[in-house]
Motif scaffolding. Sequence first.
Motif, short mmCIF file in Angstrom:
data_model
loop_
_atom_site.label_atom_id
_atom_site.label_comp_id
_atom_site.label_asym_id
_atom_site.label_seq_id
_atom_site.Cartn_x
_atom_site.Cartn_y
_atom_site.Cartn_z
N ILE A 98 0.74 -1.15 0.02
CA ILE A 98 -0.10 -0.09 0.02
C ILE A 98 0.92 1.45 0.19
N VAL A 99 1.74 1.22 0.93
CA VAL A 99 2.80 2.34 0.97
C VAL A 99 3.37 2.70 -0.51
N ARG A 100 3.83 1.66 -1.10
CA ARG A 100 4.35 1.57 -2.44
C ARG A 100 3.47 2.29 -3.62
N ALA A 101 2.35 1.63 -3.41
CA ALA A 101 1.15 1.79 -4.61
C ALA A 101 0.55 3.21 -4.37
N CYS A 102 0.27 3.85 -3.22
CA CYS A 102 -0.34 4.89 -2.86
C CYS A 102 0.04 6.06 -2.59
N THR A 103 1.63 6.05 -2.31
CA THR A 103 2.23 7.18 -2.22
C THR A 103 3.75 7.17 -3.01
N GLN A 104 4.28 8.55 -2.69
CA GLN A 104 5.69 8.52 -3.61
C GLN A 104 7.01 8.62 -2.56
N PRO A 105 8.12 8.55 -2.92
CA PRO A 105 9.18 8.75 -2.13
C PRO A 105 9.14 10.08 -1.82
N GLY A 106 9.42 10.41 -0.48
CA GLY A 106 9.30 11.73 0.07
C GLY A 106 8.09 12.07 0.67
N ASP A 107 7.13 11.38 0.40
CA ASP A 107 5.60 11.42 0.99
C ASP A 107 5.84 11.12 2.38
N ALA A 108 4.88 11.89 3.26
CA ALA A 108 4.85 11.48 4.50
C ALA A 108 3.85 10.56 4.84
N VAL A 109 4.00 9.71 5.88
CA VAL A 109 2.99 8.72 6.44
C VAL A 109 2.84 8.71 8.08
N VAL A 110 1.59 8.90 8.32
CA VAL A 110 1.40 8.94 10.04
C VAL A 110 1.22 7.68 10.51
N ILE A 111 1.96 7.32 11.66
CA ILE A 111 1.50 6.20 12.57
C ILE A 111 1.33 6.79 14.05
N GLN A 112 0.66 5.86 14.69
CA GLN A 112 0.14 6.36 16.16
C GLN A 112 0.82 5.27 17.11
N PRO A 113 1.95 5.64 17.66
CA PRO A 113 2.61 4.75 18.61
C PRO A 113 2.11 5.04 20.21
N PRO A 114 2.22 4.18 21.13
CA PRO A 114 3.07 3.07 20.74
C PRO A 114 2.27 1.98 19.98
N VAL A 115 2.97 1.37 18.90
CA VAL A 115 2.34 0.50 17.91
C VAL A 115 3.21 -0.51 17.49
N TYR A 116 2.43 -1.36 16.63
CA TYR A 116 3.36 -2.51 16.18
C TYR A 116 4.53 -2.18 15.42
N PRO A 117 5.77 -2.72 15.68
CA PRO A 117 6.92 -2.07 15.10
C PRO A 117 7.11 -2.05 13.66
N PRO A 118 6.56 -2.89 13.02
CA PRO A 118 6.81 -3.03 11.55
C PRO A 118 6.05 -1.66 10.92
N PHE A 119 5.15 -1.09 11.50
CA PHE A 119 4.47 0.08 11.08
C PHE A 119 5.57 1.08 10.76
N ARG A 120 6.60 1.23 11.51
CA ARG A 120 7.78 2.19 11.31
C ARG A 120 8.53 1.69 10.11
N SER A 121 8.77 0.51 10.09
CA SER A 121 9.80 0.05 8.96
C SER A 121 9.02 -0.02 7.71
N VAL A 122 7.80 -0.47 7.66
CA VAL A 122 7.20 -0.26 6.27
C VAL A 122 7.12 1.12 5.56
N VAL A 123 7.28 2.19 6.52
CA VAL A 123 7.34 3.49 6.02
C VAL A 123 8.95 3.92 5.74
#
Length: 389
Positions: A98-123
Motif C-alpha cells: 500500500i505504501v508503494r502503491a499509494c504514495t511516492q518517495p518523500g511523501d509522509a505517512v502517519v503512525i500512532q505509537p506505541p504501535v506494532y513495530p513494522p508500521f515504522r519499518s514499512v514507512v
Amino acid sequence: MTTFDNPPSFEGIASEKWDLHKGKDILPMWVADMDYAAPPSVLDALARRIGRGVLGYTSVTPEYKQAVAGWMSRRHGWQAQPEWVRFCPGVVVSLSVIVRACTQPGDAVVIQPPVYPPFRSVVEDNGRELVLNPLLRGDDGRYEVNFAELEEQLAEERVKLLILCSPHNPVGRVWSREELLRLAELCARHGVLVASDEIHADLAYERFVPFASISEEAAALALLCTSPSKTFNIAGMNTSNMIIPNPQLRAAVTAELKRGALASLSALGHAAVLGAYNGGEEWLKEALAYIRGNQQYLAQELRRSAPEISASVPEGTYLLWLDCRGLGLAEPELHRFFLEKARIQLSPGSSFGEGGSGFMRLNAACSRATAEEAARRIAAAVQELRASR
C-alpha cells in the motif's frame, strides 16, 4: 478440561515462539500467536486437501473471495463485495504494498505509537517520511487519539497516508464508531488515505466496526488489511487480504502486487482460509471466552500480588499491556527482570516506539495453567525485587 487447557506439543515444529529459549525454563508469552491447536474446521480442510495428493499452483478462487466477504458480513455486519478482495501473503507485506502503491518517495505517512513495530519499518524502508501521532494515555490507562495534533499533521501537504491499527496493538483499544468517523472526516478533508490494519478485528470483545463501513467518505479512502491468522492461529499459512472498495486504489494495489509477484496463494493457505471462515466461528467464540478469562485472571492477580505492575483488561486482542513503571527499572533492566528473574519472555514496550518505555506486552492466549504460572513467577520476582531494596 477443554482443548484450550491442553495445548499441543511444540517440540520439533520450528515454532518461533517456543524455540527462542528452547530447553530453558522460560515461559514464551511474547510473539502474537496462540498456544492452541487450530480449529477443527481448519484441520479438516487441510487434511482433505492433502488427501487429494495435489499441492500445485493454486488460484485465488471466487469461493475464496466469497469466504472473506461472507465472514465480514456475518461477523461485522459489513457488506464487502468479493471483487474488492486482494490476496497478499501477510498484513505487513500488504502495508508495504500500500505504501508503494499509494504514495511516492518523500511523501509522509502517519503512525500512532506505541504501535506494532513494522508500521515504522514499512514507512522508512520504502523511502517515505515518518510522522508520529502518539496516542494519549489517560490516568485510568485508557488510550485516545490526539486529534488536535493529528489535524495539524494531516494539513501538511506531504502527508498522504495514515496507517491505523484497529484494534490497536499493543494497547488493546477498539476504536468507536464516533472516533472512526472523526478520523475519516479529517483524512477526507486533507486528502489522506487510510490503511487500516484490522488483523485483530475478530478478537474484539464488543462489536468491532470496520473502518470502511462507517461512511461512503471512509470507504473511498480506505484500504483494509485483514487476515484469519490471528483469529484462528494460522499465521504459518501466510494468508491475508486487502479489502479495497475504491476501484482506483484497488487498481493501484493490484498493479503493485503484480510488480512484486505477490499474488501466489499456497494450496494449503487456500484450504485453511475456507475452513476458517466457513466453519470456525464456534471455535472462536470459545477461544475468546477462554482468553478473556486469562486476561481477567492475570490483571486481578497482578493487582493483588504485584501492584507495582498495572494491567487493564483490553477491549480487543489477546494481549495485555503491562505498565511496569512502578518497578522503577530502566529499560534494559526491565527486560532482564522478566527474562532472568520472572523467567518469562515478553515483548519490550520500547520496541513499540514512543510511549512504550516502561511497558511490556504479554500474550494471554495460553493455557490457564501457563497464566497461573506466569502470575506466580511475576509475583515472586517482584517480591524479591522489593526485598533487595
